[in-house]
Design a protein around this motif. Structure first.
Motif, PDB file in Angstrom:
ATOM      1  N   THR A  89      36.985  38.224  45.575  1.00 24.05           N
ATOM      2  CA  THR A  89      37.530  36.935  46.020  1.00 24.05           C
ATOM      3  C   THR A  89      37.965  37.002  47.475  1.00 24.05           C
ATOM      4  N   ALA A  92      34.789  36.943  49.533  1.00 28.22           N
ATOM      5  CA  ALA A  92      34.206  35.599  49.404  1.00 28.22           C
ATOM      6  C   ALA A  92      35.005  34.577  50.209  1.00 28.22           C
ATOM      7  N   LEU A  96      33.536  32.048  52.992  1.00 28.60           N
ATOM      8  CA  LEU A  96      33.660  30.592  52.866  1.00 28.60           C
ATOM      9  C   LEU A  96      34.484  30.001  54.003  1.00 28.60           C
ATOM     10  N   PHE A 104      27.445  26.791  46.249  1.00 27.99           N
ATOM     11  CA  PHE A 104      27.449  27.966  45.373  1.00 27.99           C
ATOM     12  C   PHE A 104      26.092  28.648  45.394  1.00 27.99           C
ATOM     13  N   PHE A 107      25.922  30.908  48.310  1.00 25.67           N
ATOM     14  CA  PHE A 107      26.866  32.000  48.058  1.00 25.67           C
ATOM     15  C   PHE A 107      26.264  33.008  47.074  1.00 25.67           C
ATOM     16  N   ARG A 108      25.745  32.517  45.948  1.00 22.39           N
ATOM     17  CA  ARG A 108      25.145  33.406  44.942  1.00 22.39           C
ATOM     18  C   ARG A 108      23.969  34.171  45.533  1.00 22.39           C
ATOM     19  N   TYR A 111      25.431  36.955  47.760  1.00 19.70           N
ATOM     20  CA  TYR A 111      26.198  38.001  47.085  1.00 19.70           C
ATOM     21  C   TYR A 111      25.400  38.808  46.077  1.00 19.70           C
ATOM     22  N   PHE A 127      33.761  32.661  43.409  1.00 19.89           N
ATOM     23  CA  PHE A 127      33.492  31.516  44.267  1.00 19.89           C
ATOM     24  C   PHE A 127      34.561  30.445  44.078  1.00 19.89           C
TER      25      PHE A 127
END
Length: 175
Positions: A89, A92, A96, A104, A107-108, A111, A127
């Motif tokens: 987190t 992340a 962000l 998302f 992001f996915r 990551y 996320f």
């Protein structure tokens, strides 16, 4: 058949990447260079002092990646959740807060390459936690959280297939 299937999945990954905004694509490529140690990010991505400072901060934030790769918890146990999800987190939230990742999906995509396919089950919760932090402007918070589909948030399972497409910096051709 396996070669055709792998090629199809790679093409699907390329299409997904092509659907991201130009800023997301650039940030993902830069992040992969930094997080995977592929090159000197300052030389490739640093266009000015502000960007060099952002790259330096990203190198510092990404120091957690090695530990994250080695500590992905078993899906059924609660013992290792706090150290893993807490670190995930925090990293992340850094990404962000840069305001270059707008969904998302992006992001996915990033990551699962930075950490591994085994991190997929943990990505929606990290996320959401990062996007909901007060460090993220309220209108961005809303946009980010709305980008997480119900299907992604409630998936009964996740593929453990490793990504095959890792986008890289492409030098612009001289006109």
């Amino acid at each position: 058949m396996a070669v055709t299937n792998t090629a199809s999945l790679t093409i699907a990954e390329m299409r997904e990447f092509a659907g991201f905004t130009a800023a997301e694509q650039r940030y993902i490529r830069r992040s992969l260079d930094i997080g995977l140690g592929r090159c000197d990010a300052f030389r490739i991505w640093g266009r000015d002092a502000v960007e060099n400072a952002a790259i330096r901060s990203q190198y510092v934030a990404y120091q957690e990646l090695k530990a994250l790769r080695q500590s992905i918890p078993a899906a059924s146990g609660f013992d290792a959740i706090e150290p893993f999800v807490g670190k995930l987190t925090r990293v992340a939230a850094f990404d962000l807060a840069q305001e270059r990742i707008d969904s998302f999906s992006a992001f996915r995509f990033l990551y699962e390459r930075l950490i591994s396919a085994e991190a997929r089950p943990w990505l929606p919760s990290a996320f959401c936690a990062a996007a909901a932090l007060p460090h993220i402007r309220p209108e961005r918070r809303k946009m980010l959280l709305q980008s997480l589909s119900e299907a992604a948030a409630t998936a009964p399972g996740w593929s453990d297939r490793a990504p095959s497409f890792y986008p890289e910096f492409i030098e612009e051709a001289a006109a």
